[in-house]
Design an enzyme around this catalytic site. Structure first.
Site, mmCIF file in Angstrom:
data_model
loop_
_atom_site.group_PDB
_atom_site.id
_atom_site.type_symbol
_atom_site.label_atom_id
_atom_site.label_comp_id
_atom_site.label_asym_id
_atom_site.label_seq_id
_atom_site.Cartn_x
_atom_site.Cartn_y
_atom_site.Cartn_z
ATOM 1 N N HIS A 25 61.209 50.118 67.622
ATOM 2 C CA HIS A 25 62.041 51.311 67.804
ATOM 3 C C HIS A 25 62.201 51.663 69.287
ATOM 4 C CE1 HIS A 25 63.743 55.216 66.534
ATOM 5 N NE2 HIS A 25 63.161 55.675 67.635
ATOM 6 N N GLU A 26 61.085 51.755 69.982
ATOM 7 C CA GLU A 26 61.149 52.152 71.390
ATOM 8 C C GLU A 26 61.779 51.063 72.261
ATOM 9 O OE1 GLU A 26 60.672 55.123 72.237
ATOM 10 O OE2 GLU A 26 59.803 55.758 70.330
ATOM 11 N N HIS A 29 65.476 51.626 72.454
ATOM 12 C CA HIS A 29 65.835 52.595 73.501
ATOM 13 C C HIS A 29 65.721 51.949 74.883
ATOM 14 C CE1 HIS A 29 66.031 55.813 70.656
ATOM 15 N NE2 HIS A 29 64.724 55.864 70.408
#
Length: 375
Positions: A25-26, A29
């Site tokens: 997920h990170e 980003h």
């Protein structure tokens, strides 16, 4: 030695599972921020005290922190890891630094960075599902009962966990999703279920199958009241690479649709909020799978959780990525940036809501564990 065995089976898989999904997920980003020229100050797996860190050539500090219940990417100019508001000292940045600071980017770029996190979770699930379908075979959830809802038609009939449903009204049940398809065809609230229990074939009459709204409006659907078991079966069906990708996309969509339907039922009161689970439930399920099933089951569970993580993060709640998406879309439409004080207030409300949901989910988890241990 039981505590050591339980640590291996429950704590370790949970940390591995959560660590991988948080990283995915990170990293979504992170990579889009890098590609769009935004400076990433820190990339952390976990919160709290730093256990290990390393700064790369581009100034990003990579960290592993003490509390493994999440993670974050912090960009230059952010007041905190949630990117909710700009740092009060952001104005002191040089003009060159402002070019790569998150608060000074246009809303389109911010929107892309925010959407990349949930997008990475979805992409991860599709890629892993496709690899499984292509190299191993299609997976299926067997029609085995994992949980029976209290006061449901299945509960009244005497169906119990680990029962394998063979037929409903004489129609063969091959996969768990076939149960819903056959129950949907029931019009008079009655049916006959044939199932396998401890090697014996048993027949149960179902009476008064409750018809419930499933979209909160006018559509009706009969509900049997059973949940799938946390196990999969593999079909020896060879798929082409394109076929595997198509099946992976379809599986991802089906999980998304089922999750949204379940959330909708909870919101409209058609489904008990007691089914809502949190971190403890994830740890319990990952431990059960690692203890009783194989690596493939664990990987599939990770994919399912990745989809849910991506989807939940898209909910329009301040603090979550979905809350950021709403704000940036408003800024794009109006052409004006929302006041920082208003943003701060919204994110405080969102944070309070998330904490309340976490407390409620954890309470449900503990009650479930109590019944499991002492039933």
């Amino acid at each position: 030695m039981d505590w050591l065995v339980n640590t291996v089976y429950y704590v370790v898989p949970f940390i591995v599972l959560l660590g991988i999904l948080v990283f995915v997920h990170e990293f979504g980003h992170f990579i889009v921020a890098r590609l769009t020229g935004v400076q990433v100050e820190a990339f952390s797996i976990g919160f709290g005290k730093t256990l290990w860190s390393r700064k790369d050539a581009k100034g990003t500090t990579w960290k592993i922190s003490a509390v493994p219940l999440g993670g974050y990417c912090q960009f230059l100019g952010d007041a905190d890891a949630s990117s909710s508001t700009a740092d009060e000292k952001a104005e002191e940045l040089s003009e060159e630094q402002k070019k790569v600071a998150f608060p000074y980017q246009n809303p389109f770029k911010k929107l892309a960075i925010v959407l990349a996190g949930p997008g990475a979770n979805y992409l991860f699930a599709i890629v892993v599902f496709a690899a499984i379908f292509y190299f191993v075979g299609k997976i299926a959830f067997p029609p085995v009962v994992g949980e029976v809802f209290k006061d449901s038609a299945a509960d009244a009939a005497g169906i119990i966990p680990n029962d394998r449903i063979l037929t409903i009204n004489g129609h063969k049940i091959t996969y768990f999703e076939d149960i819903r398809k056959e129950v949907d065809l029931i019009t008079d609230g009655r049916a006959t279920v044939e199932l396998l229990r401890d090697g014996k074939t048993l027949t149960f009459p179902l009476k008064e199958i409750e018809v419930q709204e499933y979209d909160g409006q006018t559509s009706k659907r009969p509900m049997l009241g059973v949940k799938s078991v946390n196990a999969i079966e593999v079909e020896q069906e060879k798929l082409s690479l394109w076929g595997a990708v198509k099946e992976a996309c379809q599986e991802t969509w089906d999980v998304t649709e089922a999750t949204l339907r379940g959330v909708g039922q909870m919101i409209t009161g058609k489904r008990s909020g007691e089914e809502l689970g949190g971190i403890v439930r994830i740890a319990e399920m990952s431990g059960d799978i690692s203890k009783k099933s194989g690596l493939l089951d664990f990987i599939v569970f990770m994919c399912l959780l990745s989809i849910n993580l991506g989807l939940i993060n898209l909910f329009p709640i301040p603090v979550l990525d979905g809350g950021h998406v709403v704000i940036y879309l408003i800024e794009i439409v109006t052409g004006k940036e929302i006041n920082n004080k208003l943003k701060d207030s919204l994110f405080k409300v969102g944070f309070s809501l998330i904490i309340a949901l976490m407390v409620f989910a954890t309470w449900n988890d503990m009650v479930r564990l109590f019944h499991r241990w002492f039933a």
